[in-house]
Write an enzyme that holds these catalytic residues in place. Structure first.
Site, short mmCIF file in Angstrom:
data_model
loop_
_atom_site.label_atom_id
_atom_site.label_comp_id
_atom_site.label_asym_id
_atom_site.label_seq_id
_atom_site.Cartn_x
_atom_site.Cartn_y
_atom_site.Cartn_z
N ASP A 208 50.26 35.82 42.79
CA ASP A 208 50.50 36.10 44.20
C ASP A 208 50.11 34.86 45.00
O ASP A 208 49.73 33.84 44.43
CB ASP A 208 49.67 37.32 44.65
CG ASP A 208 48.16 37.05 44.64
OD1 ASP A 208 47.74 35.94 44.23
OD2 ASP A 208 47.41 37.94 45.06
N ASP A 210 47.62 33.91 48.28
CA ASP A 210 46.57 34.47 49.12
C ASP A 210 46.37 33.61 50.36
O ASP A 210 46.29 32.39 50.25
CB ASP A 210 45.25 34.55 48.35
CG ASP A 210 45.41 35.23 46.99
OD1 ASP A 210 45.53 36.46 46.97
OD2 ASP A 210 45.47 34.53 45.96
N ASP A 295 49.03 38.20 49.88
CA ASP A 295 47.85 38.88 50.44
C ASP A 295 47.42 38.15 51.70
O ASP A 295 47.19 36.94 51.67
CB ASP A 295 46.68 38.87 49.45
CG ASP A 295 46.92 39.75 48.25
OD1 ASP A 295 47.91 40.53 48.27
OD2 ASP A 295 46.13 39.68 47.29
N1 DCT Z 1 38.76 38.03 45.67
C1 DCT Z 1 37.63 38.52 46.31
N2 DCT Z 1 37.52 39.84 46.53
C2 DCT Z 1 38.49 40.69 46.13
C3 DCT Z 1 39.65 40.20 45.50
C4 DCT Z 1 39.76 38.84 45.28
O1 DCT Z 1 36.76 37.76 46.68
N3 DCT Z 1 38.34 41.96 46.33
C5 DCT Z 1 38.86 36.60 45.43
C6 DCT Z 1 38.68 36.16 44.02
C7 DCT Z 1 39.90 35.36 43.68
C8 DCT Z 1 40.69 35.26 44.98
O2 DCT Z 1 40.15 36.21 45.84
C9 DCT Z 1 42.15 35.48 44.83
O3 DCT Z 1 42.43 36.63 44.03
P1 DCT Z 1 43.66 36.66 43.05
O4 DCT Z 1 44.92 36.39 43.78
O5 DCT Z 1 43.57 37.94 42.31
O6 DCT Z 1 43.29 35.50 42.04
P2 DCT Z 1 43.87 34.03 41.86
O7 DCT Z 1 42.71 33.26 41.38
O8 DCT Z 1 44.56 33.59 43.11
O9 DCT Z 1 44.89 34.21 40.67
P3 DCT Z 1 46.50 34.15 40.68
O10 DCT Z 1 46.83 32.72 40.58
O11 DCT Z 1 46.91 34.94 39.49
O12 DCT Z 1 46.98 34.78 41.97
MG MG Z 2 46.21 34.63 43.94
#
Ligand code: DCT
Ligand code: MG
Length: 371
Positions: A208, A210, A295
């Site tokens: 995703d 963020d 997100d």
């Molecule tokens: N995070 C957080 N609290 C949450 C969910 C996520 O602090 N409830 C943080 C930890 C990682 C970051 O946000 C982004 O989450 P992801 O998109 O799940 O991880 P990513 O490292 O961006 O992995 P991807 O490349 O697969 O999106």
């Molecule tokens: Mg991510």
């Protein structure tokens, strides 16, 4: 992007020597215990880039961890996640049991798996790949089963399944960044929009995209979203209570207003062949867009640095930062702030560097947080 095949011996010896600051004539056999003493059990005290020499192990460990998470075995789940992070940090591929001698974060479970892998290399990897394939088949079966009652989120997940399982590229992340920034600026001209998550850590692919959004000046609780662009949108209203102490739960979700969306990204040049291979392929509409998971997290300006640190991840890095804060500093860290339990005050921070300084940690750049 992995450089697994390249000879690492010289670099490894250099890095080990650098870490150990030992005389150049250190015998090879003493290296493991030497490095082991220098490796912190906390990933926030290790610099972990995307250059992972142990992907075969770490992929398998992460699947094992997920499996234990399903079974609600938190201890085994964490054991595998911590071991995966540690192996991502090592500047060489683990090939023998001796390579992990004395290292932190390697529990008995993990040791057993490594032993199995290093004795019959490939068997464990194949098994984990098989699990993966089994998982995907279950999704197909779920999709075909029309009697299942699906939530709004699951429906969206299945509707855009093909797009969503294909990874999001850096180019797509850049395109979406432009859309999000433009959209946000029409509502809040001064707002700061920052890409976080894996892309901020330098990943070229993600599941995703963020974003963290904040607005300097007075609080603005207006809806930031332009409905027409959103294929799916689930707004979680802010649950933040100003007086409340940060949560003690190690993996606590934060209280920011956030929006888990699926965005329609138009891509005129997209290759649609895989979508239009049905019988009436000539008649099929050309799908010139891709569904992408985005997100959006909206944070008050004063908490921006803490939110940025948390949402940049990786999850394991964040988890260890919080563990380090509480075990080593008697402080409580979350995505909103840092509380010093001895002084009984919240510590203000305008940047990530200041948060590391509050914790007495050396600064770790986003691209070194891939634990
Ligand atoms: N995070 C957080 N609290 C949450 C969910 C996520 O602090 N409830 C943080 C930890 C990682 C970051 O946000 C982004 O989450 P992801 O998109 O799940 O991880 P990513 O490292 O961006 O992995 P991807 O490349 O697969 O999106
Ligand atoms: Mg991510």
């Amino acid at each position: 992007c992995m450089e697994a095949g390249r000879p690492v011996d010289s670099e490894m010896k250099y890095r080990l020597r650098e870490q150990c600051q030992s005389p150049l004539n250190t015998p090879e056999s003493e290296v493991p215990s030497c490095i082991a003493r220098k490796v912190s059990q906390y990933s926030c005290q290790r610099k972990t880039t995307l250059n992972n020499y142990n992907k075969k192990f770490t992929d398998a460990f992460e699947i094992m961890a997920e499996n234990y998470e399903f079974k609600e075995n938190e201890i085994f789940c964490l054991e595998f996640l911590r071991a995966a992070s540690l192996l991502k940090y090592l500047p060489f591929p683990v090939t023998r049991m001796k390579d992990i001698q004395g290292l932190p974060c390697i529990g008995d479970q993990v040791r057993d798996v490594i032993e199995q892998f290093t004795s019959v290399f490939g068997v464990g990897v194949k098994t984990s790949e098989k699990w993966y394939r089994m998982g995907l088949r279950t999704v197909e079966e779920l999709k075909a089963d029309k009697t299942l009652k699906l939530s709004k989120m699951q429906k969206a997940g299945f509707l855009y399944y093909e797009d969503l399982v294909s990874c999001v590229s850096k180019a797509e992340a850049d395109a979406v960044t432009l859309i999000v920034k433009n959209t946000v600026s029409t509502f809040l001209p001064d707002a700061l929009v920052t890409i976080t998550g894996g892309f901020r850590r330098g990943k070229k692919m993600g599941h995703d995209i963020d974003f963290l959004i904040t607005n300097p000046g007075p609080r603005e609780d207006d809806e930031l979203l332009h409905k027409g662009l959103l294929l799916y949108c689930d707004i979680i209203e802010s649950t933040f209570v100003e007086e409340q102490l940060p949560s003690r739960k190690v993996d606590a979700m934060d209280n920011f207003q956030k929006c888990f969306t699926i965005l329609k990204l138009y891509q005129p040049g997209i290759d649609n062949s895989s979508y239009n291979t049905s019988k009436k392929s000539d008649m099929a509409e050309i799908k010139d867009w891709k569904a992408i998971r985005v997100d959006l997290v909206i944070t008050p300006f004063e908490q921006y640095a803490y939110a940025l640190l948390g949402w940049t991840g990786s999850r394991e890095f964040g988890r260890d930062l919080r563990r380090y804060a509480s075990h080593e500093r008697k402080m409580i860290l979350d995505n909103h702030g840092l509380y010093d339990r001895r002084k009984r005050i919240f510590l203000k921070a305008g940047s990530e560097e200041e948060i590391f300084a509050h914790l007495g940690l050396d600064y770790v750049e986003p691209w070194e947080r891939n634990a």
